[in-house]
Write an enzyme that holds these catalytic residues in place. Structure first.
Site, PDB file in Angstrom:
ATOM      1  CD  GLU A 122      -2.885  -0.591  -0.276  1.00 28.39           C
ATOM      2  OE1 GLU A 122      -2.798   0.744  -0.801  1.00 28.39           O
ATOM      3  OE2 GLU A 122      -3.252  -1.482  -1.235  1.00 28.39           O
TER       4      GLU A 122
HETATM    5  C1  LIG Z   1       3.424  -9.449  -0.273  1.00 28.94           C
HETATM    6  C2  LIG Z   1       3.186  -8.335  -1.023  1.00 28.94           C
HETATM    7  C3  LIG Z   1       1.736  -8.024  -1.503  1.00 28.94           C
HETATM    8  C4  LIG Z   1       1.407  -6.998  -2.339  1.00 28.94           C
HETATM    9  N1  LIG Z   1       0.231  -6.849  -2.740  1.00 28.94           N
HETATM   10  C5  LIG Z   1       0.093  -5.950  -3.781  1.00 28.94           C
HETATM   11  C6  LIG Z   1      -1.224  -5.933  -4.358  1.00 28.94           C
HETATM   12  O1  LIG Z   1      -2.276  -6.557  -4.020  1.00 28.94           O
HETATM   13  N2  LIG Z   1      -1.243  -5.051  -5.403  1.00 28.94           N
HETATM   14  C7  LIG Z   1      -0.273  -4.324  -5.919  1.00 28.94           C
HETATM   15  O2  LIG Z   1      -0.643  -3.543  -6.992  1.00 28.94           O
HETATM   16  N3  LIG Z   1       0.899  -4.455  -5.285  1.00 28.94           N
HETATM   17  C8  LIG Z   1       1.119  -5.000  -4.209  1.00 28.94           C
HETATM   18  N4  LIG Z   1       2.403  -5.251  -3.629  1.00 28.94           N
HETATM   19  C9  LIG Z   1       3.356  -4.088  -4.132  1.00 28.94           C
HETATM   20  C10 LIG Z   1       3.724  -3.294  -3.060  1.00 28.94           C
HETATM   21  O3  LIG Z   1       2.863  -2.149  -3.031  1.00 28.94           O
HETATM   22  C11 LIG Z   1       5.019  -2.822  -3.617  1.00 28.94           C
HETATM   23  O4  LIG Z   1       6.137  -3.643  -3.336  1.00 28.94           O
HETATM   24  C12 LIG Z   1       5.419  -1.288  -2.984  1.00 28.94           C
HETATM   25  O5  LIG Z   1       4.841  -0.352  -3.431  1.00 28.94           O
HETATM   26  C13 LIG Z   1       7.014  -0.940  -3.158  1.00 28.94           C
HETATM   27  O6  LIG Z   1       7.337  -1.099  -4.469  1.00 28.94           O
HETATM   28  P1  LIG Z   1       8.467  -1.961  -5.009  1.00 28.94           P
HETATM   29  O7  LIG Z   1       8.437  -3.385  -4.553  1.00 28.94           O
HETATM   30  O8  LIG Z   1       8.608  -1.724  -6.478  1.00 28.94           O
HETATM   31  O9  LIG Z   1       9.616  -1.013  -4.288  1.00 28.94           O
HETATM   32  P2  LIG Z   1      10.443   0.137  -4.886  1.00 28.94           P
HETATM   33  O10 LIG Z   1       9.384   1.170  -5.456  1.00 28.94           O
HETATM   34  O11 LIG Z   1      11.477  -0.261  -5.856  1.00 28.94           O
HETATM   35  O12 LIG Z   1      11.143   0.766  -3.662  1.00 28.94           O
HETATM   36  C14 LIG Z   1      12.468   0.352  -3.071  1.00 28.94           C
HETATM   37  C15 LIG Z   1      12.853   1.303  -2.028  1.00 28.94           C
HETATM   38  O13 LIG Z   1      13.053   2.590  -2.619  1.00 28.94           O
HETATM   39  C16 LIG Z   1      12.227   3.505  -2.070  1.00 28.94           C
HETATM   40  N5  LIG Z   1      11.673   4.627  -2.772  1.00 28.94           N
HETATM   41  C17 LIG Z   1      11.150   4.409  -4.073  1.00 28.94           C
HETATM   42  N6  LIG Z   1      10.956   5.621  -4.748  1.00 28.94           N
HETATM   43  C18 LIG Z   1      11.376   6.582  -3.981  1.00 28.94           C
HETATM   44  C19 LIG Z   1      11.438   7.964  -3.886  1.00 28.94           C
HETATM   45  N7  LIG Z   1      10.737   8.326  -5.077  1.00 28.94           N
HETATM   46  N8  LIG Z   1      11.854   8.551  -3.022  1.00 28.94           N
HETATM   47  C20 LIG Z   1      12.313   7.921  -1.869  1.00 28.94           C
HETATM   48  N9  LIG Z   1      12.294   6.626  -1.752  1.00 28.94           N
HETATM   49  C21 LIG Z   1      11.858   6.037  -2.727  1.00 28.94           C
HETATM   50  C22 LIG Z   1      10.951   2.747  -1.195  1.00 28.94           C
HETATM   51  O14 LIG Z   1      10.304   3.510  -0.080  1.00 28.94           O
HETATM   52  C23 LIG Z   1      11.736   1.486  -0.854  1.00 28.94           C
HETATM   53  O15 LIG Z   1      12.145   1.687   0.388  1.00 28.94           O
HETATM   54  C24 LIG Z   1       2.504  -6.194  -2.806  1.00 28.94           C
HETATM   55  C25 LIG Z   1       3.890  -6.534  -2.488  1.00 28.94           C
HETATM   56  C26 LIG Z   1       4.206  -7.566  -1.494  1.00 28.94           C
HETATM   57  C27 LIG Z   1       5.758  -7.620  -1.199  1.00 28.94           C
END
Ligand SMILES: Cc1cc2nc3c(=O)[nH]c(=O)nc-3n(C[C@H](O)[C@H](O)[C@H](O)COP(=O)(O)OP(=O)(O)OC[C@H]3O[C@@H](n4cnc5c(N)ncnc54)[C@H](O)[C@@H]3O)c2cc1C
Length: 591
Positions: free
Chosen positions: A439
């Site tokens: 989220e």
């Molecule tokens: C078990 C699980 C269930 C999930 N369920 C859903 C679902 O039902 N539907 C769905 O759509 N998604 C879902 N997700 C996805 C989840 O919402 C994302 O994993 C999350 O939003 C982070 O995206 P990412 O994993 O690509 O991390 P990234 O975006 O790659 O982030 C990596 C790190 O960088 C930081 N970061 C990224 N951008 C910035 C910025 N601009 N400034 C500062 N810091 C930054 C983040 O805070 C994080 O610490 C799920 C994930 C998991 C693990």
């Protein structure tokens, strides 16, 4: 260990921590009374303990299995889901015209906490469906509402959220899933989504996906995203189930925790295009999705509260039983339950205080949502909407951080047994970690708070809020009750720290955004502990006024103010002075 719904703490947070009692008197929550609410919560507590709690260990141990595109949930899950739906719990806050009970979000929030305390992996599926219901009810066409809402409200079908793609996580605007106009009013959706919670399962015969995608002629970024309803099984005009849609699960993930909740990679359109139905306007999908996301963010915050409560209950029980060492003066032949050691007492009290603070922040946010939707005049609704928007990232991030922190403290109380799976303490910590990630990560929540929420109305929204915190501090100081110790002084210092850090943030947003962003996460924590301390003090004062058993409330508020609110000064420095250190040290990160 069995879950016991903490009804006294929930009730205290509702009645005294939030403004629920005056809200009931104002009448915008209908003819609901506190007695009605407490009756609902008592029954919800029973259902959580007796029906949902048994799914927790089974879900963790068996996880979900994936075979030929189908997901099977752990033993007992189907039965529990159907019993829970038959009890009407999925429909609690659903719109009455579609079979819901129309109860306020604040009541649903307390229940959401209990479902997730009992079984967080179970609870996450239901919170997504509830968010989908709210979104579809606000933004869906009459036809989509007619075909889908009743089934979603009853729980006959579940809802999902399809945002994330391999290259588009926090940066949703980078998504590549394509939408093409089919010429008959529907769309063909093609792409891949990852990490989709309950993207496939065996609990219901249809799953309603809410997918973000981009039309070929759409502008770049979030301004070019549209939202589509993509059912697993197409629904005929008479409401019956028709053909299977071109959307399928490709695999399920193996995760640190939340084993009972299937997390799927979803493929849309490898047979020519999944049929999608537009929600709202083309290219305006993010605004609609935000209705669902904001609801889900609060609910995820409540997962943090739920898991913290569960970890606390488990740790307390263990600490009463486990004997090690002696207290002062105890004969060498005896040993004391560890709960008698001052360090363990502090840990357990921190767990209780942080949990109650996060709980009250979440309930306060829920009541602001209710006021925004049902409150008196337009101005009051507008102000409540702004308040809910301000508090939502705090409710989500602070509470899920508390879930992890309290989960970890729970492991510590168990010593080695905490690291061993059989006590259950380790599972709470593993499950809690997800709350800080999905989220929108907690880092992204902090950025949202600082860059989008603080500047509302030129800073007037947060200024009004700070004024309210000051009034609570004034009331604590005016009480002068010795049972509150240094609470007034410590809370006053915390509110001053938050005020100075807020002004610094607002100024930096214009002058030096990087400095503001570098301080966003400690700022959110500062916001959370200051708010939490004030809301606990408010509960203590109200209990005193009411003549109810105020002793434990006073003690908890004092403990928080003297032991946790005191972090505020350090956090202010981290925000305001620490940014320079980040800028100075960042060369260390260069490759
Ligand atoms: C078990 C699980 C269930 C999930 N369920 C859903 C679902 O039902 N539907 C769905 O759509 N998604 C879902 N997700 C996805 C989840 O919402 C994302 O994993 C999350 O939003 C982070 O995206 P990412 O994993 O690509 O991390 P990234 O975006 O790659 O982030 C990596 C790190 O960088 C930081 N970061 C990224 N951008 C910035 C910025 N601009 N400034 C500062 N810091 C930054 C983040 O805070 C994080 O610490 C799920 C994930 C998991 C693990």
């Amino acid at each position: 260990m069995t879950y016991h719904a903490p009804l006294a703490d929930i009730s205290c947070a509702l009645k005294y921590g939030t403004a629920l009692v005056p809200a009931l008197e104002e009448g915008f929550l209908g003819d609901l009374t506190m007695d009605d609410i407490e009756a609902v919560l008592t029954e919800a507590g029973r259902v959580a303990s007796e029906i949902l709690e048994p799914t927790n260990r089974a879900g963790d141990q068996y996880g979900t299995t994936f075979k030929d595109g189908a997901v099977t949930t752990a033993p007992g899950w189907k039965e529990a889901y159907h019993a829970w739906c038959e009890g009407g719990w999925n429909a609690l806050s659903g719109p009455p015209e579609w079979g819901g009970q129309g109860l306020p979000q604040i009541v649903n929030a307390a229940c959401t906490e209990m479902w997730n305390s009992a079984s967080m992996a179970f609870g996450v599926g239901t919170l997504l469906t509830m968010g989908a219901i709210d979104m579809l009810n606000v933004h869906g066409s009459d036809e989509l509402k007619r075909l889908y809402l009743e089934k979603l409200v009853s729980g006959a079908w579940t809802g999902t959220m399809l945002l994330t793609e391999p290259h588009a996580g926090s940066d949703v605007g980078a998504l590549r899933t394509r939408a093409e106009r089919a010429g008959d009013g529907t769309y063909r959706i093609t792409g891949q989504k990852i990490f989709i919670t309950y993207g496939e399962h065996d609990l219901t015969d249809n799953i309603v996906h809410f997918a973000l995608a981009r039309l070929a002629d759409a502008p770049p970024g979030t301004r070019g995203i549209s939202l589509f309803l993509v059912p697993k099984v197409i629904v005929n005009a008479d409401g019956s189930l028709g053909a299977r849609n071109d959307v399928r699960a490709h695999s399920v993930e193996h995760k640190l925790g939340m084993h009972g909740s299937p997390t799927c990679t979803m493929i849309l359109g490898d047979q020519g295009g999944a049929t999608g139905f537009l929600i709202g306007q083309e290219n305006a999908g993010m605004a609609c999705m935000f209705t669902m996301m904001n609801r889900a963010r609060l609910a995820v915050g409540l997962q943090g509260v739920g898991i913290a409560e569960r970890a606390t209950q488990q740790a307390l029980a263990y600490a009463r039983e486990r004997k090690q060492g002696r207290t002062l003066g105890m004969p060498a032949t005896e040993s004391a339950p560890i709960i008698l050691h001052p360090g363990i007492k502090r840990t357990l009290l921190s767990m209780q205080a942080l949990t109650q603070a996060a709980r009250t922040i979440c309930y306060t946010t829920a009541l602001a949502i209710d006021r925004a939707e049902r409150g008196g005049d337009k101005a009051a609704r507008h102000a409540a909407h702004a308040r809910a928007s301000l508090l939502t990232p705090v409710a989500k991030a602070f509470s899920t951080d508390i879930g992890v922190e309290v989960g970890w403290l729970g492991v510590q109380v168990h010593g080695g047994m905490g690291y061993i799976e059989e006590t259950g303490a380790a599972q709470y910590l593993r499950d809690a970690c997800l709350g800080a990630i999905y989220e929108g990560t907690n880092g992204i929540q902090a950025i949202d708070l600082v860059t989008r929420k603080l500047p509302f109305d030129g800073g007037a929204v947060v200024e009004t809020y700070l004024g309210e915190l000051r009034r609570i501090v004034d009331a604590v100081n005016a009480t002068n009750d010795p049972a509150l110790g240094w609470s007034g002084v410590r809370l006053e210092e915390a509110v001053e720290s938050l005020t100075r850090a807020t002004h610094w943030m607002l100024a930096r947003l214009a002058e030096d955004t990087d400095a503001a962003l570098a301080g966003a996460t400690p700022y959110l924590r500062l916001f959370g502990i200051t708010t939490g301390g004030c809301l606990l003090a408010q509960q203590a004062l109200a209990a005193l006024r009411d003549g109810t058993d105020a002793g434990p409330r006073l003690a908890l508020a004092r403990f928080f103010a003297e032991n946790i609110s005191v972090e505020a000064g350090a956090l202010e420095r981290t925000v305001v002075e620490g940014a320079a250190g980040v800028a100075c040290a960042e060369t260390m990160l260069a490759q």
